[in-house]
Write a protein that holds these residues in place. Structure first.
Motif, PDB file in Angstrom:
ATOM      1  N   PRO A 300       0.649  -1.249   0.213  1.00 47.17           N
ATOM      2  CA  PRO A 300       0.062   0.087  -0.002  1.00 47.17           C
ATOM      3  C   PRO A 300       0.830   1.362   0.131  1.00 47.17           C
ATOM      4  CG  PRO A 300       0.174  -0.911   2.375  1.00 47.17           C
ATOM      5  CD  PRO A 300       1.053  -1.817   1.309  1.00 47.17           C
ATOM      6  N   THR A 301       0.124   2.305  -0.534  1.00 42.61           N
ATOM      7  CA  THR A 301       0.936   3.681  -0.483  1.00 42.61           C
ATOM      8  C   THR A 301       0.282   4.535   0.917  1.00 42.61           C
ATOM      9  OG1 THR A 301       1.725   5.310  -1.726  1.00 42.61           O
ATOM     10  CG2 THR A 301      -0.556   4.779  -1.808  1.00 42.61           C
ATOM     11  N   GLY A 308       0.012  11.489   9.249  1.00 43.99           N
ATOM     12  CA  GLY A 308       0.668  10.599   9.581  1.00 43.99           C
ATOM     13  C   GLY A 308       0.921   9.677   8.234  1.00 43.99           C
ATOM     14  N   GLY A 309      -0.113   9.928   7.157  1.00 39.91           N
ATOM     15  CA  GLY A 309      -0.028   9.081   6.060  1.00 39.91           C
ATOM     16  C   GLY A 309      -0.619   7.594   5.996  1.00 39.91           C
ATOM     17  N   HIS A 310      -0.922   7.116   7.291  1.00 43.24           N
ATOM     18  CA  HIS A 310      -1.220   5.694   7.203  1.00 43.24           C
ATOM     19  C   HIS A 310      -2.672   5.357   7.442  1.00 43.24           C
ATOM     20  CE1 HIS A 310      -1.072   1.257   8.001  1.00 43.24           C
ATOM     21  NE2 HIS A 310      -1.606   1.373   9.105  1.00 43.24           N
ATOM     22  N   VAL A 311      -3.141   4.743   6.748  1.00 41.36           N
ATOM     23  CA  VAL A 311      -4.590   4.036   6.780  1.00 41.36           C
ATOM     24  C   VAL A 311      -4.731   2.455   6.575  1.00 41.36           C
ATOM     25  CG1 VAL A 311      -7.022   4.476   6.000  1.00 41.36           C
ATOM     26  CG2 VAL A 311      -5.497   6.395   6.093  1.00 41.36           C
ATOM     27  N   ASP A 312      -5.612   2.055   7.543  1.00 39.80           N
ATOM     28  CA  ASP A 312      -5.531   0.611   7.411  1.00 39.80           C
ATOM     29  C   ASP A 312      -6.606   0.281   6.492  1.00 39.80           C
ATOM     30  OD1 ASP A 312      -3.620  -0.781   8.905  1.00 39.80           O
ATOM     31  OD2 ASP A 312      -4.695  -0.184  10.887  1.00 39.80           O
ATOM     32  N   ARG A 313      -6.397  -0.053   5.177  1.00 42.60           N
ATOM     33  CA  ARG A 313      -7.412  -0.623   4.159  1.00 42.60           C
ATOM     34  C   ARG A 313      -7.609  -2.242   4.253  1.00 42.60           C
ATOM     35  NH1 ARG A 313      -9.573   3.982   3.982  1.00 42.60           N
ATOM     36  NH2 ARG A 313     -10.930   2.933   2.723  1.00 42.60           N
ATOM     37  N   ILE A 314      -6.863  -2.704   4.627  1.00 45.19           N
ATOM     38  CA  ILE A 314      -6.961  -4.216   4.746  1.00 45.19           C
ATOM     39  C   ILE A 314      -6.897  -4.970   5.810  1.00 45.19           C
ATOM     40  CG2 ILE A 314      -6.361  -6.494   3.538  1.00 45.19           C
ATOM     41  CD1 ILE A 314      -6.173  -5.200   0.895  1.00 45.19           C
ATOM     42  N   ALA A 320      -4.476 -13.001   5.398  1.00 44.81           N
ATOM     43  CA  ALA A 320      -3.422 -14.103   5.318  1.00 44.81           C
ATOM     44  C   ALA A 320      -4.199 -15.273   5.577  1.00 44.81           C
ATOM     45  CB  ALA A 320      -2.586 -13.609   6.521  1.00 44.81           C
ATOM     46  N   ALA A 321      -5.363 -15.205   6.539  1.00 38.00           N
ATOM     47  CA  ALA A 321      -6.148 -16.638   6.988  1.00 38.00           C
ATOM     48  C   ALA A 321      -6.890 -17.044   5.602  1.00 38.00           C
ATOM     49  CB  ALA A 321      -6.865 -16.236   7.999  1.00 38.00           C
ATOM     50  N   ASP A 398     -10.413   0.960  -2.729  1.00 35.19           N
ATOM     51  CA  ASP A 398     -11.756   1.143  -2.176  1.00 35.19           C
ATOM     52  C   ASP A 398     -11.853   2.683  -1.607  1.00 35.19           C
ATOM     53  OD1 ASP A 398      -9.628   1.039   0.007  1.00 35.19           O
ATOM     54  OD2 ASP A 398     -11.040   0.165   1.409  1.00 35.19           O
ATOM     55  N   ASP A 399     -10.562   3.534  -1.805  1.00 32.63           N
ATOM     56  CA  ASP A 399     -10.970   5.130  -1.349  1.00 32.63           C
ATOM     57  C   ASP A 399     -10.402   5.930  -2.384  1.00 32.63           C
ATOM     58  OD1 ASP A 399      -8.290   4.054  -1.086  1.00 32.63           O
ATOM     59  OD2 ASP A 399      -7.913   5.404   0.754  1.00 32.63           O
TER      60      ASP A 399
END
Length: 501
Positions: A300-301, A308-314, A320-321, A398-399
């Protein structure tokens, strides 16, 4: 009684604490300081353990208030003398440095001295590293020197790498004499470009998001970025390396400066075009990927609409599961997020538990790409390089609306994607479970994308830079009409599709 041994320590700490309060200008009214000292000295004397020698720094408590004031005044006078001495020494050193620079500026440039830097002086990395290695191979007379930020980065350099520390006297000497300057970011503003020097700017990949002057229309994205200063520094470039026509047009628009675009291809991508299957296997072994596993790379970018630039998209654990036990999920964050909170929000723990492989610290992203079978990304420029491998790519967008509105984009990646596009985790899961991620439509999209954005990457980019821009030799430019040879894939044996548990 068993704690009696702590009395000398506590006695000294009491004196130190009271003297610290007394020394600070905002802790006591000036009219109360003498009384505070008197009471401290009395308490210090009454509670002194028998037979204990008072430390030198606390003996002033035994000498009275006038002695304390005299020591404070003499201490301030001494510090002021040291400050003025240093100031005078610094001014003298500055004058000497300017004289030395003026003398060196009159000396001829060293035609065989090349200065390299990458990612703000972090080491032998990226396109500059590819040019450096090729120059050592075909032009050994060229002396290559790397600029690094500090001693910590210097210790991480490959053995035998000649280097200088940024801002050091050695750095000033080589920057005053070097003929060639190769970088993928701008050199510091203090570096003066001498007539006859050659500045080669490699960039950091094919641009999707707005860059340079185009950021002026995006106040959120340019927060903390001095665009006019960026353009002044870019005006030192002599050559701008491009891997495709799109990049050429964008860089000339985003940096309206006095440089020449050179259709060399991206030097760091030579390894993607030329590497054989053994390269990917070695990387898999180093990363600890079990034999026969399908490797899914998630890259991800950063987001400009989030501090802060970070967004949890997944949800990485869920992905992994869902991939199943015979798959390995490798995660590589954007370099700007490598030391931020993104890794502390679960990625480091998932890596520790063996749920995913955190490859963010791998120095060469090309190795990580060669080790994988599928790339899942959002809007990372990594996709332009990965397409050269002719391996499947899924764009998880998704965004996209928020990303494009906040940062700006040169084209709609969801309309001109290198593979299938998912706009929710449910869609992503379907693409992976159904096998559509590697169907004929995916291959068709990837082929068109690769032809458009890998036109000049023929595996000889670094050689082309060294021969044409540093040695002055003739070499044919890459022919976009010729199909770029794809690096050989390293598929996991017996795997036809991703399966979900």
């Amino acid at each position: 009684p068993e704690l009696a041994g702590w009395r000398p320590f506590l006695h000294a700490k009491m004196g130190e604490h009271c003297l610290d309060i007394l020394s600070k200008p905002d802790r006591l009214p000036p009219s109360d300081k003498a009384e505070f000292f008197r009471r401290t000295a009395e308490m210090f004397r009454d509670r002194k353990p028998e037979g204990v020698q008072v430390p030198a720094g606390l003996r002033v408590l035994e000498r009275g208030w006038p002695a304390y004031r005299l020591r404070r005044q003499s201490g301030r006078a001494g510090r002021e003398l040291v400050r003025r001495t240093r100031q005078a020494g610094g001014a003298a050193a500055g004058r000497l440095g300017r004289v030395r620079s003026a003398v060196n500026a009159r000396r001829p440039l060293d035609p065989d001295l090349a200065l390299y830097s990458a990612f703000s002086h972090r080491g032998v990395l990226g396109d500059p590293a590819a040019v450096y290695h090729k120059a050592r191979e075909i032009a050994p007379r060229l002396r290559g020197v790397w600029v690094v930020r500090d001693e910590e980065d210097a210790r991480l350099l490959p053995p035998g790498t000649e280097h200088v520390l940024l801002g050091s006297s050695a750095y000033r000497r080589v920057t005053e004499r070097a003929t060639y300057f190769v970088n993928n970011v701008n050199w510091p503003g203090s570096l003066a470009k001498r007539p006859g020097s050659v500045h080669i700017h490699t960039h950091q990949g094919t641009p999707l998001k707005f860059m340079g002057a185009d950021l002026l229309a995006k106040p959120g994205a340019r927060h903390g970025v001095d665009v006019p200063q960026m353009l002044r520094r870019a005006d030192r470039w002599d050559y701008s390396l491009v891997a495709n026509r799109h990049s050429e047009l964008v860089w000339e628009r985003a940096y309206p400066c006095h440089f020449t675009s050179v259709r060399t291809g991206s030097p760091r991508n030579d390894v993607l075009v030329n590497a054989g299957p053994e390269h990917g296997r070695r990387v898999r072994e180093r990363l600890g990927v079990p034999e026969g596993h399908t490797v899914v790379l998630y890259a991800p970018t950063r987001r400009d609409y989030r501090r802060g630039g970070h967004v949890d998209r997944i949800d990485l654990a869920r992905l992994a599961a869902d991939l199943g036990e015979d798959h390995t999920l490798v995660v590589r964050l954007h370099p700007s997020l490598a030391t931020g909170h993104a890794r502390g929000m679960g990625l480091s723990e998932l890596h520790r538990r063996g749920v995913v492989v955190d490859a963010t610290d791998e120095p060469h992203v090309e190795d990580v790409m060669l080790a994988s079978d599928l790339l899942i990304t959002d809007y990372s420029a990594l996709m332009f390089d990965y397409a050269l491998l002719d391996r499947p790519i899924v764009v998880h967008a998704d965004d996209w609306g928020a990303y494009a509105a906040s940062r700006g984009a040169y084209f709609d990646i969801t309309a001109d994607a290198p593979g299938h596009v998912s706009r929710s985790y449910r869609e992503l899961a379907w693409l992976l479970e159904s096998g559509a991620w590697r169907d004929e439509e995916s291959a068709r999209l990837r082929s068109g994308f690769r032809a458009r954005f890998g036109a000049y990457d023929d595996g000889r980019a670094a050689e082309r830079v060294v021969r044409t821009l540093m040695l002055g030799e003739a070499m044919p430019t890459p022919d976009p009409a010729v199909t770029v040879p794809a690096a050989r894939a390293v598929p996991a044996a017996g795997r036809d599709q991703l399966t979900f548990s």
